[in-house]
Design a protein around this motif. Structure first.
Motif, PDB file in Angstrom:
ATOM      1  N   ASP A  73       0.901  -1.253  -0.091  1.00  0.00           N
ATOM      2  CA  ASP A  73      -0.009   0.089  -0.091  1.00  0.00           C
ATOM      3  C   ASP A  73       1.018   1.339  -0.118  1.00  0.00           C
ATOM      4  O   ASP A  73       2.103   1.098   0.228  1.00  0.00           O
ATOM      5  CB  ASP A  73      -0.988  -0.226   1.129  1.00  0.00           C
ATOM      6  N   LEU A  74       0.293   2.470  -0.202  1.00  0.00           N
ATOM      7  CA  LEU A  74       0.953   3.748  -0.346  1.00  0.00           C
ATOM      8  C   LEU A  74       1.688   3.991   1.003  1.00  0.00           C
ATOM      9  O   LEU A  74       2.760   4.506   1.119  1.00  0.00           O
ATOM     10  CB  LEU A  74       0.142   4.683  -0.781  1.00  0.00           C
ATOM     11  N   ASP A  75       1.159   3.705   2.205  1.00  0.00           N
ATOM     12  CA  ASP A  75       1.482   4.045   3.566  1.00  0.00           C
ATOM     13  C   ASP A  75       3.057   3.184   3.353  1.00  0.00           C
ATOM     14  O   ASP A  75       4.062   3.734   4.052  1.00  0.00           O
ATOM     15  CB  ASP A  75       0.723   3.721   4.382  1.00  0.00           C
ATOM     16  N   SER A  76       2.927   2.060   3.353  1.00  0.00           N
ATOM     17  CA  SER A  76       4.183   1.118   3.401  1.00  0.00           C
ATOM     18  C   SER A  76       5.151   1.564   2.189  1.00  0.00           C
ATOM     19  O   SER A  76       6.512   1.664   2.610  1.00  0.00           O
ATOM     20  CB  SER A  76       3.805  -0.302   2.907  1.00  0.00           C
ATOM     21  N   LEU A  77       4.883   1.875   1.148  1.00  0.00           N
ATOM     22  CA  LEU A  77       5.897   2.431  -0.072  1.00  0.00           C
ATOM     23  C   LEU A  77       6.559   3.803   0.518  1.00  0.00           C
ATOM     24  O   LEU A  77       7.687   3.863   0.491  1.00  0.00           O
ATOM     25  CB  LEU A  77       4.917   2.793  -1.137  1.00  0.00           C
ATOM     26  N   ASN A  78       5.557   4.785   1.228  1.00  0.00           N
ATOM     27  CA  ASN A  78       6.079   5.833   1.593  1.00  0.00           C
ATOM     28  C   ASN A  78       7.353   5.720   2.652  1.00  0.00           C
ATOM     29  O   ASN A  78       8.303   6.336   2.924  1.00  0.00           O
ATOM     30  CB  ASN A  78       5.147   6.887   2.001  1.00  0.00           C
ATOM     31  N   LEU A  79       6.977   4.951   3.618  1.00  0.00           N
ATOM     32  CA  LEU A  79       7.717   4.286   4.604  1.00  0.00           C
ATOM     33  C   LEU A  79       9.188   3.634   4.146  1.00  0.00           C
ATOM     34  O   LEU A  79      10.258   4.156   4.691  1.00  0.00           O
ATOM     35  CB  LEU A  79       7.084   3.163   5.524  1.00  0.00           C
ATOM     36  N   MET A  80       8.931   3.082   3.159  1.00  0.00           N
ATOM     37  CA  MET A  80      10.269   2.371   2.764  1.00  0.00           C
ATOM     38  C   MET A  80      10.944   3.536   1.876  1.00  0.00           C
ATOM     39  O   MET A  80      12.156   3.646   1.639  1.00  0.00           O
ATOM     40  CB  MET A  80       9.987   1.282   1.517  1.00  0.00           C
ATOM     41  N   LEU A  81      10.358   4.468   1.289  1.00  0.00           N
ATOM     42  CA  LEU A  81      11.040   5.678   0.774  1.00  0.00           C
ATOM     43  C   LEU A  81      11.791   6.341   1.746  1.00  0.00           C
ATOM     44  O   LEU A  81      13.168   6.716   1.454  1.00  0.00           O
ATOM     45  CB  LEU A  81      10.088   6.260  -0.068  1.00  0.00           C
ATOM     46  N   ARG A  82      11.101   6.553   2.698  1.00  0.00           N
ATOM     47  CA  ARG A  82      11.682   7.562   3.757  1.00  0.00           C
ATOM     48  C   ARG A  82      12.992   6.749   4.416  1.00  0.00           C
ATOM     49  O   ARG A  82      14.051   7.450   4.629  1.00  0.00           O
ATOM     50  CB  ARG A  82      10.729   7.741   4.997  1.00  0.00           C
ATOM     51  N   ARG A  83      13.119   5.411   4.245  1.00  0.00           N
ATOM     52  CA  ARG A  83      14.242   4.884   4.823  1.00  0.00           C
ATOM     53  C   ARG A  83      15.373   5.177   3.950  1.00  0.00           C
ATOM     54  O   ARG A  83      16.476   4.952   4.426  1.00  0.00           O
ATOM     55  CB  ARG A  83      13.806   3.297   4.975  1.00  0.00           C
ATOM     56  N   LYS A  84      15.051   5.422   2.730  1.00  0.00           N
ATOM     57  CA  LYS A  84      16.260   5.713   1.502  1.00  0.00           C
ATOM     58  C   LYS A  84      16.363   7.252   1.766  1.00  0.00           C
ATOM     59  O   LYS A  84      17.108   7.592   0.653  1.00  0.00           O
ATOM     60  CB  LYS A  84      15.610   5.109   0.347  1.00  0.00           C
ATOM     61  N   SER A  85      15.896   7.878   2.551  1.00  0.00           N
ATOM     62  CA  SER A  85      16.142   9.356   2.680  1.00  0.00           C
ATOM     63  C   SER A  85      15.349  10.152   1.587  1.00  0.00           C
ATOM     64  O   SER A  85      15.752  10.979   0.970  1.00  0.00           O
ATOM     65  CB  SER A  85      17.424   9.784   2.721  1.00  0.00           C
ATOM     66  N   TYR A  88      13.038   6.175 -10.521  1.00  0.00           N
ATOM     67  CA  TYR A  88      12.655   4.779 -10.365  1.00  0.00           C
ATOM     68  C   TYR A  88      12.738   4.191  -8.953  1.00  0.00           C
ATOM     69  O   TYR A  88      13.739   4.500  -8.380  1.00  0.00           O
ATOM     70  CB  TYR A  88      13.492   3.802 -11.375  1.00  0.00           C
ATOM     71  N   ALA A  89      11.876   3.167  -8.824  1.00  0.00           N
ATOM     72  CA  ALA A  89      11.750   2.228  -7.431  1.00  0.00           C
ATOM     73  C   ALA A  89      11.369   0.919  -7.911  1.00  0.00           C
ATOM     74  O   ALA A  89      10.228   0.877  -8.433  1.00  0.00           O
ATOM     75  CB  ALA A  89      10.741   3.240  -6.353  1.00  0.00           C
ATOM     76  N   ILE A  90      12.021   0.116  -7.287  1.00  0.00           N
ATOM     77  CA  ILE A  90      12.128  -1.306  -7.674  1.00  0.00           C
ATOM     78  C   ILE A  90      11.947  -2.059  -6.437  1.00  0.00           C
ATOM     79  O   ILE A  90      12.510  -1.922  -5.410  1.00  0.00           O
ATOM     80  CB  ILE A  90      13.027  -1.658  -8.470  1.00  0.00           C
ATOM     81  N   PHE A  91      10.866  -2.831  -6.243  1.00  0.00           N
ATOM     82  CA  PHE A  91      10.541  -3.574  -5.199  1.00  0.00           C
ATOM     83  C   PHE A  91      11.214  -4.991  -5.520  1.00  0.00           C
ATOM     84  O   PHE A  91      10.745  -5.777  -6.408  1.00  0.00           O
ATOM     85  CB  PHE A  91       8.962  -3.802  -4.913  1.00  0.00           C
ATOM     86  N   GLU A  92      12.113  -5.197  -4.737  1.00  0.00           N
ATOM     87  CA  GLU A  92      12.989  -6.539  -4.885  1.00  0.00           C
ATOM     88  C   GLU A  92      12.440  -7.822  -4.157  1.00  0.00           C
ATOM     89  O   GLU A  92      11.693  -7.554  -3.606  1.00  0.00           O
ATOM     90  CB  GLU A  92      14.465  -6.404  -4.403  1.00  0.00           C
ATOM     91  N   THR A  93      12.836  -8.799  -4.797  1.00  0.00           N
ATOM     92  CA  THR A  93      12.454 -10.371  -4.362  1.00  0.00           C
ATOM     93  C   THR A  93      12.597 -10.303  -2.991  1.00  0.00           C
ATOM     94  O   THR A  93      12.219 -11.312  -2.685  1.00  0.00           O
ATOM     95  CB  THR A  93      12.958 -11.319  -5.209  1.00  0.00           C
ATOM     96  N   LEU A 104      13.384  -2.288  -1.139  1.00  0.00           N
ATOM     97  CA  LEU A 104      13.168  -1.182  -2.217  1.00  0.00           C
ATOM     98  C   LEU A 104      14.399  -0.644  -2.683  1.00  0.00           C
ATOM     99  O   LEU A 104      15.193  -0.007  -1.809  1.00  0.00           O
ATOM    100  CB  LEU A 104      12.084  -0.012  -1.478  1.00  0.00           C
ATOM    101  N   SER A 105      14.751  -0.716  -3.860  1.00  0.00           N
ATOM    102  CA  SER A 105      15.968   0.219  -4.378  1.00  0.00           C
ATOM    103  C   SER A 105      15.118   1.425  -5.072  1.00  0.00           C
ATOM    104  O   SER A 105      14.225   1.302  -5.821  1.00  0.00           O
ATOM    105  CB  SER A 105      16.486  -0.738  -5.503  1.00  0.00           C
ATOM    106  N   VAL A 106      15.900   2.574  -4.824  1.00  0.00           N
ATOM    107  CA  VAL A 106      15.529   3.672  -5.385  1.00  0.00           C
ATOM    108  C   VAL A 106      16.509   4.409  -6.198  1.00  0.00           C
ATOM    109  O   VAL A 106      17.737   4.743  -5.880  1.00  0.00           O
ATOM    110  CB  VAL A 106      14.965   4.680  -4.103  1.00  0.00           C
ATOM    111  N   MET A 107      16.076   4.975  -7.524  1.00  0.00           N
ATOM    112  CA  MET A 107      16.900   5.850  -8.020  1.00  0.00           C
ATOM    113  C   MET A 107      16.322   7.282  -8.234  1.00  0.00           C
ATOM    114  O   MET A 107      15.188   7.508  -8.570  1.00  0.00           O
ATOM    115  CB  MET A 107      17.117   5.555  -9.440  1.00  0.00           C
ATOM    116  N   LYS A 108      17.063   8.373  -7.378  1.00  0.00           N
ATOM    117  CA  LYS A 108      16.257   9.607  -7.418  1.00  0.00           C
ATOM    118  C   LYS A 108      16.293  10.143  -8.853  1.00  0.00           C
ATOM    119  O   LYS A 108      17.061  10.004  -9.719  1.00  0.00           O
ATOM    120  CB  LYS A 108      17.292  10.572  -6.674  1.00  0.00           C
TER     121      LYS A 108
END
Length: 252
Positions: free
Chosen positions: A134-146, A155-160, A164-168
């Motif tokens: 869900d969006l709340d979980s996605l935002n939480l994982m993004l915040r952990r990536k600053s 791009y944001a990729i949800f790994e196996t 979450l891998s993030v490219m700003k």
């Protein structure tokens, strides 16, 4: 082996309520044997089992934890059968890991695909539903990536393995020395290396750096330090210079 302790607690609770045949010495022997087997198995399976939990790693961890707990305190499972089951699961897990390395098709079948959940700044709703994210979980994982705004993400990729891998976006990425036109500094050694800790010289590290105690003594003399015992910490920097921190530093 997080699941070992979870299952161990459940089984211990049941056994203590109706203990009917295992004496203290047998229980102690089983506990020690189970612990040693699980420790050896974890070393054999490698660091990936601890750091990256994929689908088959998860299944193996649950199964091995259950078997290890049963081996420890369930007298209905004889010791040899328990050891055989643990070894069998270990071989199975290692074999699957080997197949993962050798066959991309098999890896995809066992672990699934990584999912692009943000593409060019746009949320991929279908991928989110597929990942049950869900969006709340996605935002939480993004915040952990600053990252504090989805619009900053290219791009944001949800790994196996569930990370979450993030490219700003280009204008939100950190500035590098190359961007500022600075030339790359030359490094004498890969990383800073300790040579003195709490007044004691680390001769092993000096030897690895191909440096002599005489070189260290000369560097300390240049820094105005008469005795290594006055130094709390010293390390050789990447550029070959010596960083020194004296004991009893005072903040003015």
């Amino acid at each position: 082996m997080i699941y070992l302790w979870m299952n161990m607690g459940n089984i211990v609770g049941k056994r203590l309520k109706g203990w009917n045949g295992m004496d203290f010495y047998e229980l102690t022997l089983r506990l020690v044997l189970s612990f040693m087997m699980l420790l050896i198995i974890t070393r054999i399976m490698g660091r990936k089992e601890l750091s990256q939990i994929t689908f088959h790693n998860f299944v193996s961890a649950v199964a091995i934890g259950n078997i290890g707990a049963s081996l420890a305190i369930d007298d209905r499972l004889d010791v040899l059968s328990g050891i055989y089951a643990l070894i069998g699961w270990t071989v199975f897990t290692v074999a699957l890991g080997y197949i993962d390395i050798k066959s991309k098709r098999a890896m995809k079948w066992f672990n699934g695909d990584a999912l692009i959940v943000i593409k060019e700044g746009k949320i991929m709703e279908g991928a989110l539903r597929k990942a049950r994210l869900d969006l709340d979980s996605l935002n939480l994982m993004l915040r952990r990536k600053s990252v504090f705004s989805i619009k900053d993400v290219d791009y944001a990729i949800f790994e196996t393995d569930g990370t979450l891998s993030v490219m700003k976006k280009d204008n939100k990425q950190s500035v590098t020395k190359e961007d500022l036109g600075f030339s790359k500094s030359s490094s004498v050694i890969p990383i800073g290396t300790e040579v003195i800790s709490d007044g004691k010289i680390n001769e092993h590290n000096l030897l690895k750096l191909n440096l002599s105690p005489l070189w260290l003594e000369q560097q300390l003399r240049k820094a105005g330090v008469k005795d290594p015992s006055d130094i709390f910490y010293a390390e050789v920097q990447k550029d070959g210079s010596l960083y020194i921190d004296l004991k009893n530093d005072e903040i003015n």
